[in-house]
Design an enzyme around this catalytic site. Sequence first.
Site, PDB file in Angstrom:
ATOM      1  N   GLY A  28      14.141  41.983  47.452  1.00  0.00           N
ATOM      2  CA  GLY A  28      14.942  41.888  48.669  1.00  0.00           C
ATOM      3  C   GLY A  28      14.142  41.275  49.795  1.00  0.00           C
ATOM      4  N   SER A  35       8.683  48.697  49.338  1.00  0.00           N
ATOM      5  CA  SER A  35       7.504  49.521  49.039  1.00  0.00           C
ATOM      6  C   SER A  35       7.722  50.966  49.487  1.00  0.00           C
ATOM      7  CB  SER A  35       6.266  48.944  49.718  1.00  0.00           C
ATOM      8  OG  SER A  35       6.066  47.612  49.324  1.00  0.00           O
ATOM      9  N   HIS A 108       8.471  38.630  51.508  1.00  0.00           N
ATOM     10  CA  HIS A 108       8.165  37.576  52.458  1.00  0.00           C
ATOM     11  C   HIS A 108       8.345  36.222  51.803  1.00  0.00           C
ATOM     12  CE1 HIS A 108       6.086  35.226  55.471  1.00  0.00           C
ATOM     13  NE2 HIS A 108       6.053  36.290  56.242  1.00  0.00           N
ATOM     14  N   GLY A 469      25.410  -1.772  29.637  1.00  0.00           N
ATOM     15  CA  GLY A 469      25.910  -1.702  31.015  1.00  0.00           C
ATOM     16  C   GLY A 469      27.194  -0.890  31.068  1.00  0.00           C
ATOM     17  N   LEU A 470      27.626  -0.612  32.276  1.00  0.00           N
ATOM     18  CA  LEU A 470      28.824   0.204  32.473  1.00  0.00           C
ATOM     19  C   LEU A 470      30.063  -0.494  31.918  1.00  0.00           C
ATOM     20  CD1 LEU A 470      28.192   1.289  36.167  1.00  0.00           C
ATOM     21  CD2 LEU A 470      28.109   2.785  34.158  1.00  0.00           C
ATOM     22  N   LYS A 475      30.224  -6.999  29.795  1.00  0.00           N
ATOM     23  CA  LYS A 475      29.506  -7.167  28.528  1.00  0.00           C
ATOM     24  C   LYS A 475      30.314  -7.982  27.512  1.00  0.00           C
ATOM     25  CE  LYS A 475      29.149  -2.800  27.797  1.00  0.00           C
ATOM     26  NZ  LYS A 475      29.908  -2.432  29.013  1.00  0.00           N
ATOM     27  N   SER A 476      31.548  -7.563  27.255  1.00  0.00           N
ATOM     28  CA  SER A 476      32.360  -8.236  26.226  1.00  0.00           C
ATOM     29  C   SER A 476      32.685  -9.661  26.655  1.00  0.00           C
ATOM     30  CB  SER A 476      33.654  -7.456  25.988  1.00  0.00           C
ATOM     31  OG  SER A 476      33.350  -6.197  25.434  1.00  0.00           O
ATOM     32  N   SER A 543      26.252   1.715  25.417  1.00  0.00           N
ATOM     33  CA  SER A 543      24.992   2.354  24.997  1.00  0.00           C
ATOM     34  C   SER A 543      24.268   3.029  26.166  1.00  0.00           C
ATOM     35  CB  SER A 543      24.075   1.368  24.266  1.00  0.00           C
ATOM     36  OG  SER A 543      24.020   0.124  24.913  1.00  0.00           O
TER      37      SER A 543
END
Lengths: 635, 264
Positions: A28, A35, A108, A469-470, A475-476, A543
């Site tokens: 806490g 203590s 602390h 790539g996204l 890509k294609s 990929s």
Amino acid sequence: MAKTIATENTAMQIGSTAGKLMRVVIVGHVDHGKSTLVGRMFHDTGQLPDGKMEAIQEMCRKRGMPFEWAFLMDSLKAERDQGVTIDTSQIWFHHNNRQYVIIDAPGHREFIRNMVTGASNADAALLMIDADQGIRRQSRHHSYLLQLLGVREVAVAVNKMDLVDYDETRFRKIETEYKSYLKSIGLEARRVIPISAREGDNVASASERMPWYDGPSIIETLAEFELSEPPVDRPLRLPLQDVFKFDDRRILAGRIESGTLRTGDELLFSPSNRTARVATIESWNTEQAPKMASAGLSVGITLDEQIFVERGEIASHLTDPPIETNVLHLRLFWLVDTPMEIGASYGLKLGPRHLSATVEQIERVIDVEALSDHAATEVKRDEIADVVVRTNQLVALDEHDNLPRTGRAILHNRHRTLAGGVISMGNYPDQRKQITIRSSNITKVVHSVDTARRIAQNRHKPGVLWFTGLSGAGKSTLAMGLERRLFDEGYQTYVLDGDNVRTGLNANLSFSPEDRSENIRRVSEVAVLLADAGLIVISALISPYRADRDRARDAAGGLFREVFIKAEIATCEARDTKGLYKRARAGEIAEFTGISAPYEEPVKPELVIDTNDRDIDSCIDELVAYVRANFKIPS
Amino acid sequence: MNRLDTLEAQSVFILREAYATARPLAALWSVGKDSNVVLWLARKAFFGRVPFPVVQLDTDMELDEVYAYRDQYTKEWDLDLIVIDCPPESEMDPDLPPMTRAAARKSAGLASLLEGDSYKGIIVGIRRDEEATRAKERVFSPRALSGVWEFRDQPPEFWDQFATETPEGAHLRIHPLLHWTEVDIWRYSQRENIPINPLYFTQNGKRYRSLGEKNITAPIESNASTVDEIIAELETTRSPERAGRLMDSEAEDSFERLRTSGYM
């Protein structure tokens, strides 16, 4: 009263062999009375050692201060002089035939690392809240850490009720608020108890000053905590600590973290993937050699075959083996002043496996007060964050939710522990599934036409141009454009397109992380075959995982060229030629790269084609020029 | 698994980690009940042998029975024993209270061992329940070359991941019994049939509960003549184990000062 204590004392079984030990940590915010509670518990149950009260009284008198219970645990002079617990401590406590270790943890902020040290050894926790001050930063931070450290048995003590005139309304408000916070982080408080540690209310006996509370005292609550048993029925995990060759025996030593092993069992060692059977379970000074051993035991075993395995490998059965990977998610707590940074490398220890890991991504930093997330480029001291790390070697591990003891790791530099974290895999695949050669009775046959003859006839070298790539990056489009131009110039070439192969070769694969990896493995092997036939192969697959592309590179040897078709996610989403982004945003496609699944950009691609602001023809021109420069044989 | 099995498994795990990560390694052997258990656990961990040297810090002030036990079991357990003669009391810090100064000879003996040989790991059989500053110890506790304990800045230690690297010249104190209690030691000694030094049993109504040098250690009133009787005695006593170790209570922080400057 004195009589009661005496009766309890004779009933106590100090150090009883049969009695299992319950380790309870008290945590806490600083000054909320941790203590003090420990001192009070010892006094009220008659367990202070002889002379301790007098010693504490003397220490307080010398400092000119009123009697301080905390001095029982705060054993360092600096702690007593400053009135603050610096380091965690442990003290043995027993009640009603149950043995406890009470672990006091500093509240602390400066000493979070010591709180973690104490709490990590606990079976249960008491969270202390000051009734006057209410829930403070460390009240929340400590409970979040307990959750990460795996402590699930918790109770809350609302302390210093004397300062708020034992007011029930004040107590109920804190109770409601804190219970709801705990619930939101996956913890459930067994009890919430109003107490005054200094006055002894509801510590060892019911308080007459709070007649409105009819629940158990602190001591009674301790008795309710349940011990978890070692996971003997879970999948076997035996991480190897060492291999001993003191005599003619070769003994593999380690502690069984989960499951049970028996002599004769076939074991799989990960990540080396070697197998052998347990010949013997070794022992010393026992009546007979054991035939089985279970979770929690430190064992030594010999194998029926002399296979090479070393410290850090995990032995399991053939079924339910650990995950193998070189990339993983960690939810971690950062313990040092120097922040964690993206790209930095640290030592990573996962059980006895020690290796190196690079921080690839900081996904989010979690605000433990508001329980909100925010993006960040670094993780600062005492922050909790979700990160992705990549290890320099394959490592065997488990997800923390499945097997906690092999599902957690620490980060360190040469001399210091920096962080602890629990492991999850998210969308990353188990790389064990991509073991390539399963059959062993294979003889390779040599072709009658070799590579040199094919190059001479084609007037170009073979190769694999791996477009990554996204979705929507181009890509294609670029692959098909390049194929046409190369064909026209006399090249032998062919495109392997991600969508096309999924209608045939890979029709049986889904978009799960494992199947995506298998999809890429098959395409890369086909690419290798076509390149071996002399072709320039152009592959067009998202990929997304670096590990998969690295494997493709390994398969193709020197023929591999990674081509990063680069476009911002916003650009791709604006194009959305296949309408996929719209569907992914609508939640119709799960695990869509860039939206709900990761894309790991190439580290050192051979070529980057940035399509953000360029027309198609100029991109293809650059690709054709690259092929001419790298593959054409001058006539 | 019963409680002794759990304790043993954890200690064996710690000893094996020490052997794998902190070599060259040595164990301190005071020839008392605790370090006898440490050596026994090492034989469990390494299947009958203690694969590192065993060091006795000798003040020449031990009781005769201690030397007899040492010589007998060095032979029977095939130990690689190193005896270090501790520097005389006259060389100790004169500001220390007298008994504390006598005890400081052992820290000085250990320092001379570390100066001579570059040990990376020193195994010590201390327990958390013995004494309040020991309760704050780590299992693997990094020390500077001087042996100083930086108690204000101890490393975090969790999930059984211990400090394994130390700066040049520094060493690790390794504490495989930290989680044991005094009664655990006796129950385990009994179960394993570990030979017991006769000083722990009553002679003329007194016995030693904790063995130290004869000039600074006092026996306690006791009629216990078997391990069972010792355990029965401990189950009802409320006086602390080290009450007979006179240096502990000379000043409020005398033992803390000893420990921060390198004492075990």
